[in-house]
Scaffold this active site. Sequence first.
Site, PDB file in Angstrom:
ATOM      1  N   TYR A  85     -28.040 -31.864  27.490  1.00  6.50           N
ATOM      2  CA  TYR A  85     -29.107 -32.351  26.603  1.00  6.50           C
ATOM      3  C   TYR A  85     -30.480 -32.401  27.267  1.00  6.50           C
ATOM      4  O   TYR A  85     -31.476 -31.999  26.677  1.00  6.50           O
ATOM      5  CB  TYR A  85     -28.760 -33.732  26.016  1.00  6.50           C
ATOM      6  CG  TYR A  85     -29.759 -34.189  24.971  1.00  6.50           C
ATOM      7  CD1 TYR A  85     -29.720 -33.669  23.690  1.00  6.50           C
ATOM      8  CD2 TYR A  85     -30.763 -35.100  25.285  1.00  6.50           C
ATOM      9  CE1 TYR A  85     -30.656 -34.053  22.735  1.00  6.50           C
ATOM     10  CE2 TYR A  85     -31.700 -35.489  24.353  1.00  6.50           C
ATOM     11  CZ  TYR A  85     -31.654 -34.972  23.070  1.00  6.50           C
ATOM     12  OH  TYR A  85     -32.573 -35.334  22.139  1.00  6.50           O
ATOM     13  N   ILE A 143      -9.352 -23.382  35.261  1.00  5.23           N
ATOM     14  CA  ILE A 143      -9.229 -24.723  34.702  1.00  5.23           C
ATOM     15  C   ILE A 143      -9.111 -24.515  33.202  1.00  5.23           C
ATOM     16  O   ILE A 143     -10.059 -24.132  32.533  1.00  5.23           O
ATOM     17  CB  ILE A 143     -10.419 -25.617  35.080  1.00  5.23           C
ATOM     18  CG1 ILE A 143     -10.432 -25.852  36.602  1.00  5.23           C
ATOM     19  CG2 ILE A 143     -10.341 -26.947  34.338  1.00  5.23           C
ATOM     20  CD1 ILE A 143     -11.579 -26.707  37.092  1.00  5.23           C
ATOM     21  N   ARG A 187     -21.972 -25.418  25.751  1.00  8.74           N
ATOM     22  CA  ARG A 187     -21.842 -26.823  25.340  1.00  8.74           C
ATOM     23  C   ARG A 187     -23.012 -27.677  25.808  1.00  8.74           C
ATOM     24  O   ARG A 187     -23.311 -28.696  25.190  1.00  8.74           O
ATOM     25  CB  ARG A 187     -20.543 -27.421  25.878  1.00  8.74           C
ATOM     26  CG  ARG A 187     -19.281 -26.805  25.311  1.00  8.74           C
ATOM     27  CD  ARG A 187     -18.055 -27.628  25.644  1.00  8.74           C
ATOM     28  NE  ARG A 187     -18.006 -28.828  24.822  1.00  8.74           N
ATOM     29  CZ  ARG A 187     -17.058 -29.067  23.902  1.00  8.74           C
ATOM     30  NH1 ARG A 187     -16.105 -28.189  23.685  1.00  8.74           N
ATOM     31  NH2 ARG A 187     -17.075 -30.187  23.214  1.00  8.74           N
ATOM     32  N   TYR A 207     -19.787 -27.301  37.477  1.00  8.94           N
ATOM     33  CA  TYR A 207     -19.200 -26.867  36.206  1.00  8.94           C
ATOM     34  C   TYR A 207     -20.315 -26.358  35.304  1.00  8.94           C
ATOM     35  O   TYR A 207     -21.155 -27.124  34.848  1.00  8.94           O
ATOM     36  CB  TYR A 207     -18.446 -28.037  35.565  1.00  8.94           C
ATOM     37  CG  TYR A 207     -17.817 -27.760  34.222  1.00  8.94           C
ATOM     38  CD1 TYR A 207     -17.619 -26.477  33.738  1.00  8.94           C
ATOM     39  CD2 TYR A 207     -17.395 -28.821  33.428  1.00  8.94           C
ATOM     40  CE1 TYR A 207     -17.032 -26.249  32.507  1.00  8.94           C
ATOM     41  CE2 TYR A 207     -16.797 -28.610  32.196  1.00  8.94           C
ATOM     42  CZ  TYR A 207     -16.632 -27.322  31.740  1.00  8.94           C
ATOM     43  OH  TYR A 207     -16.052 -27.109  30.515  1.00  8.94           O
ATOM     44  N   LYS A 265     -16.610 -24.155  38.548  1.00 11.41           N
ATOM     45  CA  LYS A 265     -15.916 -23.755  37.330  1.00 11.41           C
ATOM     46  C   LYS A 265     -16.948 -23.039  36.471  1.00 11.41           C
ATOM     47  O   LYS A 265     -17.871 -23.655  35.955  1.00 11.41           O
ATOM     48  CB  LYS A 265     -15.346 -24.972  36.594  1.00 11.41           C
ATOM     49  CG  LYS A 265     -14.704 -24.621  35.257  1.00 11.41           C
ATOM     50  CD  LYS A 265     -14.248 -25.884  34.513  1.00 11.41           C
ATOM     51  CE  LYS A 265     -13.680 -25.539  33.147  1.00 11.41           C
ATOM     52  NZ  LYS A 265     -13.300 -26.759  32.376  1.00 11.41           N
ATOM     53  N   THR A 311     -14.052 -32.383  29.605  1.00 13.53           N
ATOM     54  CA  THR A 311     -14.380 -32.257  28.182  1.00 13.53           C
ATOM     55  C   THR A 311     -13.133 -32.380  27.319  1.00 13.53           C
ATOM     56  O   THR A 311     -13.116 -33.083  26.306  1.00 13.53           O
ATOM     57  CB  THR A 311     -15.049 -30.894  27.915  1.00 13.53           C
ATOM     58  OG1 THR A 311     -16.183 -30.753  28.754  1.00 13.53           O
ATOM     59  CG2 THR A 311     -15.468 -30.767  26.465  1.00 13.53           C
ATOM     60  N   THR A 312     -12.066 -31.679  27.710  1.00 11.02           N
ATOM     61  CA  THR A 312     -10.837 -31.673  26.930  1.00 11.02           C
ATOM     62  C   THR A 312     -10.189 -33.045  26.904  1.00 11.02           C
ATOM     63  O   THR A 312      -9.459 -33.379  25.967  1.00 11.02           O
ATOM     64  CB  THR A 312      -9.860 -30.624  27.501  1.00 11.02           C
ATOM     65  OG1 THR A 312     -10.543 -29.369  27.619  1.00 11.02           O
ATOM     66  CG2 THR A 312      -8.654 -30.436  26.610  1.00 11.02           C
TER      67      THR A 312
END
Length: 291
Positions: free
Chosen positions: A107, A203, A138, A133, A161, A44-45
Amino acid sequence: MFRGSLVALVTPMKADTSLDWDALDKLVEWHLEQGTHGIVAMGTTGESATLDRDEHLAVIRRVIDIVNARVPVIAGTGANSTSEALDLTAAAKNAGADGALLVTPYYNKPTQEGLFLHHQYIAERVALPQLLYNVPGRTACDMLPETISRLAKLDNIVGVKEATGDLERLAQIKASVGDDFCLLSGDDETGLDFILAGGDGVISVSTNVAPALMSRICELALAGKAEEAKALDLKLQSVHKNLFLESNPMPVKWAVSQLGFGSDALRLPLTTFSAEYQPVLRAAMQENGLI
């Protein structure tokens, strides 16, 4: 294999949002010099949501080449389409990644059975260590501990994660998986407590700007030196908090640009970090001797 402070690496860009390969090379080398224990490319980052497939895989390959096996490289390969996630995970394996990080399909809002079948499908087809993850804030999709426990029994699924920041979740997961199942926090503010409660590492977004401090905190925590780790982490809490004044990775992209690694540009719909918040984050970085 995956332990300590692993950076959720930003993807440096030029002002026109083209990829800044020189800045990426320098950024990766800096992390290695600063003691970062592992690198997650294209999470994501790293703005995985706005890079196309070719760019996504090019960044992963570049990071793998620069690291040259000095620390583990984990490729972000999750998607809300199982076929797309399979394709990215297979490509990451072929590129030489040490592992893959697969976010829960966003989504679509799959059921727990859908989550299990999604990850099972990929794990059975790509012989690469895979990290689950879970970041429901999000994705609008929460992988429950029972599902993680089921998936932990599959070959190639080696860890998770967990980014809810809920330490009770850690206890539930830890009680239902084997000792060799890797438990990583995805929440910097609670990352130290996560390790002290039996986790293996973090992370981290904060590691982008405080790699040496984050590595030291994780090393102390893993060695059982809780008070020393807490003293360092207490001061760094201002950085953890202010890196989320706006949606990640907007603040951290600005912060990394202040360290000289690329511009603060992001691709739409993400926008540059708001000027009104910049002094707050700058002060937190200065307080910790980061700039």
